[in-house]
Design an enzyme around this catalytic site. Structure first.
Site, PDB file in Angstrom:
ATOM      1  N   LYS A 165      -4.448  72.923  52.964  1.00 42.82           N
ATOM      2  CA  LYS A 165      -5.760  73.574  53.045  1.00 42.82           C
ATOM      3  C   LYS A 165      -6.267  73.608  54.484  1.00 42.82           C
ATOM      4  O   LYS A 165      -6.767  74.621  54.964  1.00 42.82           O
ATOM      5  CB  LYS A 165      -6.712  72.793  52.134  1.00 42.82           C
ATOM      6  CG  LYS A 165      -8.152  72.747  52.539  1.00 42.82           C
ATOM      7  CD  LYS A 165      -8.971  71.911  51.571  1.00 42.82           C
ATOM      8  CE  LYS A 165      -9.301  70.527  52.072  1.00 42.82           C
ATOM      9  NZ  LYS A 165     -10.224  70.434  53.178  1.00 42.82           N
ATOM     10  N   GLY A 213       2.647  68.122  51.435  1.00 42.25           N
ATOM     11  CA  GLY A 213       1.756  68.688  50.418  1.00 42.25           C
ATOM     12  C   GLY A 213       0.436  67.951  50.486  1.00 42.25           C
ATOM     13  O   GLY A 213       0.084  67.403  51.525  1.00 42.25           O
ATOM     14  N   CYS A 233      -4.992  67.963  51.665  1.00 38.12           N
ATOM     15  CA  CYS A 233      -5.549  68.174  53.003  1.00 38.12           C
ATOM     16  C   CYS A 233      -4.710  69.103  53.872  1.00 38.12           C
ATOM     17  O   CYS A 233      -5.204  70.131  54.335  1.00 38.12           O
ATOM     18  CB  CYS A 233      -5.703  66.831  53.708  1.00 38.12           C
ATOM     19  SG  CYS A 233      -6.715  65.700  52.766  1.00 38.12           S
ATOM     20  N   LEU A 244       7.673  61.571  61.626  1.00 41.99           N
ATOM     21  CA  LEU A 244       8.972  62.154  61.971  1.00 41.99           C
ATOM     22  C   LEU A 244       9.956  61.924  60.823  1.00 41.99           C
ATOM     23  O   LEU A 244      11.154  61.855  61.049  1.00 41.99           O
ATOM     24  CB  LEU A 244       9.507  61.536  63.268  1.00 41.99           C
ATOM     25  CG  LEU A 244       8.782  61.946  64.558  1.00 41.99           C
ATOM     26  CD1 LEU A 244       9.389  61.252  65.772  1.00 41.99           C
ATOM     27  CD2 LEU A 244       8.835  63.469  64.758  1.00 41.99           C
ATOM     28  N   GLU A 264     -13.406  62.245  58.422  1.00 46.58           N
ATOM     29  CA  GLU A 264     -12.598  61.145  57.876  1.00 46.58           C
ATOM     30  C   GLU A 264     -11.137  61.333  58.284  1.00 46.58           C
ATOM     31  O   GLU A 264     -10.654  62.450  58.407  1.00 46.58           O
ATOM     32  CB  GLU A 264     -12.749  61.074  56.350  1.00 46.58           C
ATOM     33  CG  GLU A 264     -12.452  62.349  55.578  1.00 46.58           C
ATOM     34  CD  GLU A 264     -11.007  62.486  55.154  1.00 46.58           C
ATOM     35  OE1 GLU A 264     -10.256  61.511  55.293  1.00 46.58           O
ATOM     36  OE2 GLU A 264     -10.639  63.588  54.706  1.00 46.58           O
TER      37      GLU A 264
HETATM   38  C1  UGA Z   1      -3.581  63.287  55.684  1.00 48.95           C
HETATM   39  C2  UGA Z   1      -3.715  62.579  57.041  1.00 48.95           C
HETATM   40  O1  UGA Z   1      -2.624  61.675  57.231  1.00 48.95           O
HETATM   41  C3  UGA Z   1      -5.027  61.812  57.121  1.00 48.95           C
HETATM   42  O2  UGA Z   1      -5.189  61.257  58.419  1.00 48.95           O
HETATM   43  C4  UGA Z   1      -6.185  62.774  56.846  1.00 48.95           C
HETATM   44  O3  UGA Z   1      -7.416  62.116  56.858  1.00 48.95           O
HETATM   45  C5  UGA Z   1      -5.990  63.395  55.478  1.00 48.95           C
HETATM   46  O4  UGA Z   1      -4.738  64.100  55.449  1.00 48.95           O
HETATM   47  C6  UGA Z   1      -7.148  64.299  55.238  1.00 48.95           C
HETATM   48  O5  UGA Z   1      -7.298  65.287  55.953  1.00 48.95           O
HETATM   49  O6  UGA Z   1      -8.013  63.956  54.416  1.00 48.95           O
HETATM   50  P1  UGA Z   1      -2.732  62.547  53.258  1.00 48.95           P
HETATM   51  O7  UGA Z   1      -2.753  64.000  52.918  1.00 48.95           O
HETATM   52  O8  UGA Z   1      -3.351  61.591  52.313  1.00 48.95           O
HETATM   53  O9  UGA Z   1      -3.469  62.291  54.674  1.00 48.95           O
HETATM   54  O10 UGA Z   1      -1.230  62.099  53.386  1.00 48.95           O
HETATM   55  P2  UGA Z   1      -0.143  61.842  54.535  1.00 48.95           P
HETATM   56  O11 UGA Z   1       0.310  60.454  54.418  1.00 48.95           O
HETATM   57  O12 UGA Z   1      -0.592  62.299  55.845  1.00 48.95           O
HETATM   58  O13 UGA Z   1       1.051  62.769  54.006  1.00 48.95           O
HETATM   59  C7  UGA Z   1       0.874  64.177  53.899  1.00 48.95           C
HETATM   60  C8  UGA Z   1       2.168  64.842  53.504  1.00 48.95           C
HETATM   61  O14 UGA Z   1       3.083  64.810  54.594  1.00 48.95           O
HETATM   62  C9  UGA Z   1       2.895  64.178  52.327  1.00 48.95           C
HETATM   63  O15 UGA Z   1       3.377  65.184  51.469  1.00 48.95           O
HETATM   64  C10 UGA Z   1       4.030  63.434  52.981  1.00 48.95           C
HETATM   65  O16 UGA Z   1       5.145  63.293  52.131  1.00 48.95           O
HETATM   66  C11 UGA Z   1       4.351  64.338  54.157  1.00 48.95           C
HETATM   67  N1  UGA Z   1       5.001  63.655  55.287  1.00 48.95           N
HETATM   68  C12 UGA Z   1       4.331  62.716  56.006  1.00 48.95           C
HETATM   69  C13 UGA Z   1       6.291  63.994  55.651  1.00 48.95           C
HETATM   70  O17 UGA Z   1       6.928  64.872  55.021  1.00 48.95           O
HETATM   71  N2  UGA Z   1       6.880  63.376  56.722  1.00 48.95           N
HETATM   72  C14 UGA Z   1       6.228  62.424  57.443  1.00 48.95           C
HETATM   73  O18 UGA Z   1       6.821  61.910  58.414  1.00 48.95           O
HETATM   74  C15 UGA Z   1       4.929  62.086  57.073  1.00 48.95           C
END
Ligand code: UGA
Length: 435
Positions: free
Chosen positions: A258, A252, A255, A245, A146
């Site tokens: 971990k 955090g 996903c 970016l 996924e």
């Molecule tokens: C992430 C991936 O984006 C999904 O594609 C993947 O399926 C999922 O993990 C998973 O393995 O199940 P998610 O953890 O829901 O999804 O959230 P993201 O939107 O990717 O954000 C993750 C973290 O990165 C958040 O804490 C967010 O604040 C941070 N982030 C994201 C940043 O600090 N900077 C960014 O530019 C983007």
């Protein structure tokens, strides 16, 4: 249309289940936790995810929720959507995956076991051997990872960048791919090991981009550049693209932390030291703590100071607190002797350390506070730099951990303001870079 069984009524399993039902498939979701199944039968979704309640309501006649494993007997596809949390060694804990394999009932025909859970490379081969050992060699196996992000998981499922399917038999690949008929997207057909690695590599690369831009932000602070402008300029390069970016206080969630550990451990189990990934993880740990240095530069000792943490979930539009930077930040602030007040519009903050006061509104959080820290970029915080906030705070200091606010406007509104990777205003107390 197919009959699809889903093992695990967690976030991945439910999103997958309601989306397959929306595509017209008949879906049986099986979990081992009675309360979860009872709530779902009543139409209640146990977490905050946009569109899931609507899809559940709209497709009720195609969705069954059960504790009984025998109800999946006539399913053509059996999706494994269980947790694979890290063990103490950093490896992924596959015990729930094995429990599913062990509990599979006698299955007629040629059903396909489909792995959606994120697993180490090589898991499919082991599960294949496990199925064979159980006399289930007529059951096919496929990896179909996924790529759903919390907060917009349903739109990610319905409009994906790609669907990845790796199977041992081409016919099984085709069968799994056909479940997504009606969705216009490239299908990546590959072997099982590569499908497993695509998932881990995609997440690792996204994290690498975040840690990269966070380090650029830290260098921007030290050198007089603005990371928001830098990211915009870098992201326009079509070879690089604009995504992931956004500098901030680190990633955090359930996903990234971990999966990065699992991939690092997977590599080292095979004798390879994944140096880049180790650095990505370390940069992220340090990034969560940088707010403390910023607060100290403005306030001196934090002992007895009141700090408002605004936003607690690991990102907006979710109530998920797993590995949220707010937890590390709250612990550090308490250790420094600060009084910590915390607010989030959705997350209940139950996993924050003892001693944090959870309050029901932003106004309650900032009243009399010496500093307000934007931890999660909720829309509700866009109007934070108001006259009410300024007069309510004991000291109008905003540390913007997500670069949500406009620095010039915020300063014009009478606040001392610091973002991440942006310049401290000449009039702010200390222009020295954060160590
Ligand atoms: C992430 C991936 O984006 C999904 O594609 C993947 O399926 C999922 O993990 C998973 O393995 O199940 P998610 O953890 O829901 O999804 O959230 P993201 O939107 O990717 O954000 C993750 C973290 O990165 C958040 O804490 C967010 O604040 C941070 N982030 C994201 C940043 O600090 N900077 C960014 O530019 C983007």
């Amino acid at each position: 249309m197919a009959k699809v069984g889903i093992f695990g009524a967690g976030w991945v399993g439910l999103v997958t289940g309601v989306c397959f039902a929306e595509l017209g498939h008949e879906v049986v979701v099986r979990d081992v936790v009675p309360e979860k199944i009872e709530r779902l039968r009543r139409g209640e979704v146990p977490f905050h995810e946009a569109q899931v309640p609507d899809l559940l309501e709209r497709n009720r006649e195609r969705l069954t929720f059960t504790l009984d494993v025998d109800e999946v007997v006539d399913c053509e596809f059996l999706f494994v959507c269980v947790d694979t949390p890290p063990t103490y060694s950093g490896d992924a804990d596959l015990s729930r995956v094995w429990r599913v394999v062990d509990e599979l009932p006698e299955l007629p025909g040629h059903p396909i076991l489909v792995m959606k859970s994120t697993v180490p490379v090589g898991t499919g081969e082991k599960v294949r051997a496990g199925l064979d050992a159980r006399g289930l060699d007529h059951v096919g196996y496929a990896s179909n990872p996924e790529f759903l992000a919390e907060g917009h998981a349903v739109s990610d499922f319905m409009g994906p960048d790609r669907v990845v399917v790796g199977a041992f038999e081409a016919a099984d690949t085709d069968a799994v791919a056909s479940l997504y008929d009606g969705i216009d997207t490239p299908i990546v057909r590959t072997d099982v090991n590569s499908a497993e690695m695509i998932k881990l590599a995609a997440n690792a690369f996204l994290m690498t981009r975040i840690s990269f831009i966070n380090e650029i932000a830290n260098v921007c602070e030290a050198t007089g550049a603005d990371v928001v402008a830098v990211a915009a300029g870098v992201g326009l390069d079509s070879r690089l693209g604009p995504h992931f970016l956004r500098a901030g206080i680190g990633y955090g969630g359930s996903c990234f932390p971990k999966d990065s550990l699992a991939l690092k451990q997977l590599a080292s189990n095979s004798g390879y030291h994944f140096q880049l990934l180790s650095a990505v993880i370390e940069v992220n740990e340090l990034q969560k703590r940088r707010v403390i240095g910023k607060l100290k530069r403005h306030l001196g000792s934090l002992h007895g100071k009141t700090v408002a943490l605004l936003g607690l979930a690991f990102k907006p539009n979710t109530d998920d607190m797993r590995e949220a930077p707010s937890i590390v930040l709250a612990s550090r602030l308490l250790a420094e002797g600060a009084d910590v007040r915390a607010w989030d519009p959705v997350a209940d903050g139950g996993t924050l350390p003892r001693g944090v006061e959870i309050v029901p509104s932003v106004a309650d959080a900032v009243r009399g506070a010496d500093a307000a820290v934007i931890v999660t970029e909720w829309d509700e915080l866009r109007g934070l730099a108001s006259e009410e906030t300024r007069t309510a705070m004991a000291n109008p200091l905003i540390i913007d951990g997500r670069n949500l606010l406009d620095p010039a406007e915020t300063r014009l509104a009478g606040f001392t303001y610091e973002g991440i990777g942006r310049q401290a205003f000449a009039g702010d107390p200390s222009p020295t870079p954060t160590p």
